[in-house]
Design a protein around this motif. Structure first.
Motif, PDB file in Angstrom:
ATOM      1  N   ARG A  77       0.826  -1.207   0.000  1.00 18.99           N
ATOM      2  CA  ARG A  77       0.000   0.000   0.000  1.00 18.99           C
ATOM      3  C   ARG A  77       0.863   1.259   0.000  1.00 18.99           C
ATOM      4  O   ARG A  77       0.600   2.212  -0.738  1.00 18.99           O
ATOM      5  N   ALA A  78       1.905   1.263   0.808  1.00 22.12           N
ATOM      6  CA  ALA A  78       2.789   2.433   0.874  1.00 22.12           C
ATOM      7  C   ALA A  78       3.526   2.625  -0.449  1.00 22.12           C
ATOM      8  O   ALA A  78       3.629   3.750  -0.958  1.00 22.12           O
ATOM      9  N   SER A  79       4.017   1.546  -1.025  1.00 21.96           N
ATOM     10  CA  SER A  79       4.759   1.626  -2.297  1.00 21.96           C
ATOM     11  C   SER A  79       3.832   2.002  -3.443  1.00 21.96           C
ATOM     12  O   SER A  79       4.203   2.765  -4.338  1.00 21.96           O
ATOM     13  N   GLU A  80       2.616   1.472  -3.418  1.00 17.83           N
ATOM     14  CA  GLU A  80       1.622   1.784  -4.443  1.00 17.83           C
ATOM     15  C   GLU A  80       1.277   3.268  -4.417  1.00 17.83           C
ATOM     16  O   GLU A  80       1.178   3.915  -5.471  1.00 17.83           O
ATOM     17  N   LYS A  81       1.110   3.815  -3.223  1.00 13.39           N
ATOM     18  CA  LYS A  81       0.768   5.233  -3.083  1.00 13.39           C
ATOM     19  C   LYS A  81       1.864   6.119  -3.680  1.00 13.39           C
ATOM     20  O   LYS A  81       1.582   7.087  -4.394  1.00 13.39           O
ATOM     21  N   GLU A  82       3.124   5.783  -3.403  1.00 12.58           N
ATOM     22  CA  GLU A  82       4.239   6.553  -3.950  1.00 12.58           C
ATOM     23  C   GLU A  82       4.293   6.420  -5.466  1.00 12.58           C
ATOM     24  O   GLU A  82       4.569   7.395  -6.181  1.00 12.58           O
ATOM     25  N   ALA A  83       4.044   5.223  -5.969  1.00 12.75           N
ATOM     26  CA  ALA A  83       4.078   4.986  -7.416  1.00 12.75           C
ATOM     27  C   ALA A  83       2.996   5.775  -8.137  1.00 12.75           C
ATOM     28  O   ALA A  83       3.235   6.354  -9.207  1.00 12.75           O
ATOM     29  N   ILE A  84       1.800   5.817  -7.552  1.00 14.81           N
ATOM     30  CA  ILE A  84       0.705   6.592  -8.151  1.00 14.81           C
ATOM     31  C   ILE A  84       1.070   8.069  -8.214  1.00 14.81           C
ATOM     32  O   ILE A  84       0.829   8.753  -9.213  1.00 14.81           O
ATOM     33  N   LYS A  85       1.682   8.571  -7.142  1.00 20.01           N
ATOM     34  CA  LYS A  85       2.096   9.976  -7.108  1.00 20.01           C
ATOM     35  C   LYS A  85       3.106  10.266  -8.208  1.00 20.01           C
ATOM     36  O   LYS A  85       3.014  11.288  -8.910  1.00 20.01           O
ATOM     37  N   ILE A  86       4.063   9.381  -8.396  1.00 23.83           N
ATOM     38  CA  ILE A  86       5.082   9.557  -9.441  1.00 23.83           C
ATOM     39  C   ILE A  86       4.435   9.554 -10.818  1.00 23.83           C
ATOM     40  O   ILE A  86       4.766  10.379 -11.677  1.00 23.83           O
ATOM     41  N   PHE A  87       3.496   8.634 -11.042  1.00 24.44           N
ATOM     42  CA  PHE A  87       2.827   8.594 -12.350  1.00 24.44           C
ATOM     43  C   PHE A  87       2.059   9.881 -12.604  1.00 24.44           C
ATOM     44  O   PHE A  87       2.133  10.449 -13.703  1.00 24.44           O
ATOM     45  N   MET A  88       1.330  10.371 -11.603  1.00 20.40           N
ATOM     46  CA  MET A  88       0.533  11.575 -11.774  1.00 20.40           C
ATOM     47  C   MET A  88       1.413  12.795 -12.036  1.00 20.40           C
ATOM     48  O   MET A  88       1.063  13.684 -12.817  1.00 20.40           O
ATOM     49  N   GLU A  89       2.584  12.844 -11.393  1.00 20.70           N
ATOM     50  CA  GLU A  89       3.492  13.981 -11.558  1.00 20.70           C
ATOM     51  C   GLU A  89       4.174  13.981 -12.922  1.00 20.70           C
ATOM     52  O   GLU A  89       4.578  15.039 -13.410  1.00 20.70           O
ATOM     53  N   ASN A  90       4.301  12.822 -13.544  1.00 17.07           N
ATOM     54  CA  ASN A  90       5.060  12.723 -14.788  1.00 17.07           C
ATOM     55  C   ASN A  90       4.204  12.472 -16.021  1.00 17.07           C
ATOM     56  O   ASN A  90       4.742  12.338 -17.123  1.00 17.07           O
ATOM     57  N   SER A  91       2.901  12.420 -15.855  1.00 17.89           N
ATOM     58  CA  SER A  91       2.022  12.183 -17.004  1.00 17.89           C
ATOM     59  C   SER A  91       1.173  13.420 -17.281  1.00 17.89           C
ATOM     60  O   SER A  91       0.947  14.236 -16.396  1.00 17.89           O
ATOM     61  N   PHE A  92       0.743  13.557 -18.518  1.00 16.17           N
ATOM     62  CA  PHE A  92      -0.171  14.643 -18.876  1.00 16.17           C
ATOM     63  C   PHE A  92      -0.905  14.276 -20.170  1.00 16.17           C
ATOM     64  O   PHE A  92      -0.428  13.476 -20.969  1.00 16.17           O
ATOM     65  N   LYS A  93      -2.068  14.853 -20.307  1.00 17.00           N
ATOM     66  CA  LYS A  93      -2.914  14.616 -21.483  1.00 17.00           C
ATOM     67  C   LYS A  93      -3.032  13.119 -21.798  1.00 17.00           C
ATOM     68  O   LYS A  93      -2.806  12.664 -22.920  1.00 17.00           O
ATOM     69  N   ASP A  94      -3.392  12.359 -20.792  1.00 16.96           N
ATOM     70  CA  ASP A  94      -3.600  10.923 -20.974  1.00 16.96           C
ATOM     71  C   ASP A  94      -5.004  10.709 -21.531  1.00 16.96           C
ATOM     72  O   ASP A  94      -5.968  10.477 -20.796  1.00 16.96           O
ATOM     73  N   VAL A  95      -5.106  10.796 -22.854  1.00 19.76           N
ATOM     74  CA  VAL A  95      -6.407  10.712 -23.525  1.00 19.76           C
ATOM     75  C   VAL A  95      -7.062   9.362 -23.232  1.00 19.76           C
ATOM     76  O   VAL A  95      -6.448   8.297 -23.406  1.00 19.76           O
ATOM     77  N   ASN A  96      -8.303   9.426 -22.742  1.00 20.03           N
ATOM     78  CA  ASN A  96      -9.086   8.234 -22.387  1.00 20.03           C
ATOM     79  C   ASN A  96      -8.416   7.393 -21.294  1.00 20.03           C
ATOM     80  O   ASN A  96      -8.738   6.217 -21.137  1.00 20.03           O
ATOM     81  N   GLN A  97      -7.464   7.999 -20.567  1.00 14.27           N
ATOM     82  CA  GLN A  97      -6.769   7.330 -19.468  1.00 14.27           C
ATOM     83  C   GLN A  97      -6.150   5.995 -19.899  1.00 14.27           C
ATOM     84  O   GLN A  97      -6.122   5.016 -19.142  1.00 14.27           O
ATOM     85  N   VAL A  98      -5.635   5.968 -21.118  1.00 18.91           N
ATOM     86  CA  VAL A  98      -5.018   4.746 -21.645  1.00 18.91           C
ATOM     87  C   VAL A  98      -3.819   4.331 -20.800  1.00 18.91           C
ATOM     88  O   VAL A  98      -3.659   3.162 -20.428  1.00 18.91           O
ATOM     89  N   PHE A  99      -2.968   5.310 -20.471  1.00 21.75           N
ATOM     90  CA  PHE A  99      -1.742   4.986 -19.747  1.00 21.75           C
ATOM     91  C   PHE A  99      -2.009   4.752 -18.260  1.00 21.75           C
ATOM     92  O   PHE A  99      -1.288   3.985 -17.620  1.00 21.75           O
ATOM     93  N   LEU A 100      -3.031   5.405 -17.724  1.00 20.23           N
ATOM     94  CA  LEU A 100      -3.411   5.131 -16.340  1.00 20.23           C
ATOM     95  C   LEU A 100      -3.883   3.688 -16.216  1.00 20.23           C
ATOM     96  O   LEU A 100      -3.524   2.978 -15.265  1.00 20.23           O
TER      97      LEU A 100
END
Length: 463
Positions: free
Chosen positions: A279-302
């Motif tokens: 859970r702790a590692s997942e939370k950090e990973a989600i934060k990193i993805f959100m900080e480094n992604s943009f314009k994820d059309v249709n949330q394909v990469f999410l």
């Protein structure tokens, strides 16, 4: 291209892109110059155009590249419902315009009154009100119209000749003290303006252009031009987002993998111990993805990120189970090995041997239970191990029964029933633990789903 730390803004890099002289007959045809001009506009946040002498009709005519921008750049891959023209959107992403006049010798005056360089530029860009043919006047005014329309923020600087006479040929070796003092002062003013007023290059959605993004934009634009198509801002940003979002997925997953390997000591004592680290590692990973992604059309990469995250979690669950199984099996072999040697020597093949056999087994099981960090497979591995010894147990029992006097048969049978009851209890306990583990996993997956939906909502709101 020159890159160096920004002299006034900490953490920023100043990038100078030089077009190497537009209009030079030795550097290619006019079409190349038009494309280079378009690239400079697309890549810069402040566009510096320099020419010799005053702004006259010849100087404006030489800036014909600006009139061709609508034929060189597209803002969108397809018109929107309101059919907004590309040229109407240029102002949203075009750079500030700075016109530098070199070797300028005129006095800055208008109607006999002193004016600033900016006022001189505005006056020079006034539309002509000629009395000739309408189309001819429109053609003469086209560069001024385009500059006004595309570049609402304009600035002008004038430079006198830096040196005179033969020193012109020695410019590269001269020091500031060898140059005209007015020229040095004008250059200092020009540099000060650029350092303080030039903005960070931005893409739509307030996305800052850093080094890797600049590289991606250059490659995308140049490849598009070389293919015979027009550079499209929307497509370039989409291509950039796909590259960066793919990198964001890998960066976030790599961080999760690193944190799990670093913080976990396999096998974990309990499943919950692993889930807490997850859970702790997942939370950090989600934060990193959100900080480094943009314009994820249709949330394909999410979606890809969530899938890979779940796969990684399953890998760690399996690794944990395998580590537990290996640890428990090695432990059992170590504990039971002397006992098995005794069995082979026939120590328990005698009257009352079964009772001794069961008693010894019970002692060794307790020794096994007392060992720490056996992990989530502790009970299952033990039961499989004991089941593998069923043939030996049955043989010891059968031998005991054959050698024991008839009146003691009931005692042996009672012992057998006791062993069976104990085995049934152990199996029930194992089943209960497995059910608890399943429930823990289901709860954890539910929490992960809620977290992912929360991040998805934030991403959709961010656009």
């Amino acid at each position: 291209m020159w890159c160096f730390p920004h002299p006034q803004k900490t953490g920023h890099t100043l990038v100078l892109l030089d077009t190497e002289g537009l209009g030079d007959v030795e550097k290619g045809d006019n079409q190349n110059d038009c494309w280079i001009f378009a690239l400079a506009i697309l890549l810069s946040s402040t566009f510096v155009y320099n020419s010799m002498g005053p702004i006259n009709q010849l100087a404006i005519d030489q800036l014909h590249y600006v009139t061709e921008l609508t034929d060189r750049i597209r803002s969108r891959s397809s018109p929107d419902q309101d059919e907004v023209e590309d040229s109407d959107e240029f102002v949203r992403f075009f750079p500030d315009f700075v016109w530098v006049l070199r070797d300028f010798s005129l006095e800055l005056k208008l109607n006999g009154e002193p004016i600033s360089a900016d006022e001189y530029l505005e006056n020079s860009l006034k539309l002509k009100q000629g009395t000739g043919q309408r189309d001819k006047v429109k053609e003469l005014n086209l560069p001024q119209l385009c500059i006004h329309k595309f570049f609402p923020k304009k600035k002008c600087f004038v430079f006198e000749r830096p040196v005179h006479g033969r020193k012109v040929g020695q410019m590269e070796s001269l020091q500031d003290q060898d140059l005209d003092s007015d020229f040095v002062e004008q250059v200092a003013e020009f540099c000060s303006y650029l350092f303080s007023s030039s903005k960070v290059k931005m893409l739509s959605g307030c996305i800052k252009v850093n080094g890797p993004r600049l590289k991606s934009l250059v490659v995308t634009y140049v490849n598009t031009i070389c293919s015979g198509s027009l550079p499209c801002i929307e497509n370039a940003v989409l291509a950039l987002s796909q590259t960066e979002n793919a990198a964001a997925v890998q960066k976030a997953i790599a961080h999760y993998d690193q944190q799990m390997n670093q913080k976990l000591q396999l096998p974990t004592e309990t499943l919950q111990e692993l889930l807490n680290v997850h859970r702790a590692s997942e939370k950090e990973a989600i934060k990193i993805f959100m900080e480094n992604s943009f314009k994820d059309v249709n949330q394909v990469f999410l979606t890809q990120f969530v899938t890979e995250l779940e796969t990684k979690q399953e890998e760690f669950l399996k690794k944990n189970e395998q580590a537990s199984s290996d640890r428990c099996l090695a432990l059992l072999q170590d504990i039971f090995n002397p006992f098995e040697e005794d069995v082979k020597q026939g120590i328990y093949y005698k009257p009352g041997g079964y009772h001794l056999y069961v008693q010894k087994t019970r002692e060794l099981k307790k020794k096994y239970y007392d060992e720490p960090r056996k992990g989530v497979q502790a009970e299952e591995v033990l039961q499989k191990f004991l089941q593998s010894k069923d043939d030996v147990t049955d043989t010891v029992l059968q031998t005991d029964q054959e050698l024991t006097e008839k009146e003691k048969d009931s005692e042996v049978e009672a012992q057998v029933e006791y062993v069976k009851a104990e085995a049934a209890k152990t199996i029930a306990k194992m089943q209960q633990e497995m059910q608890q583990q399943i429930e823990q996993l289901l709860k954890q997956k539910e929490k992960s789903h809620e977290e992912h939906m929360k991040q998805l909502t934030e991403m959709m709101e961010k656009g």
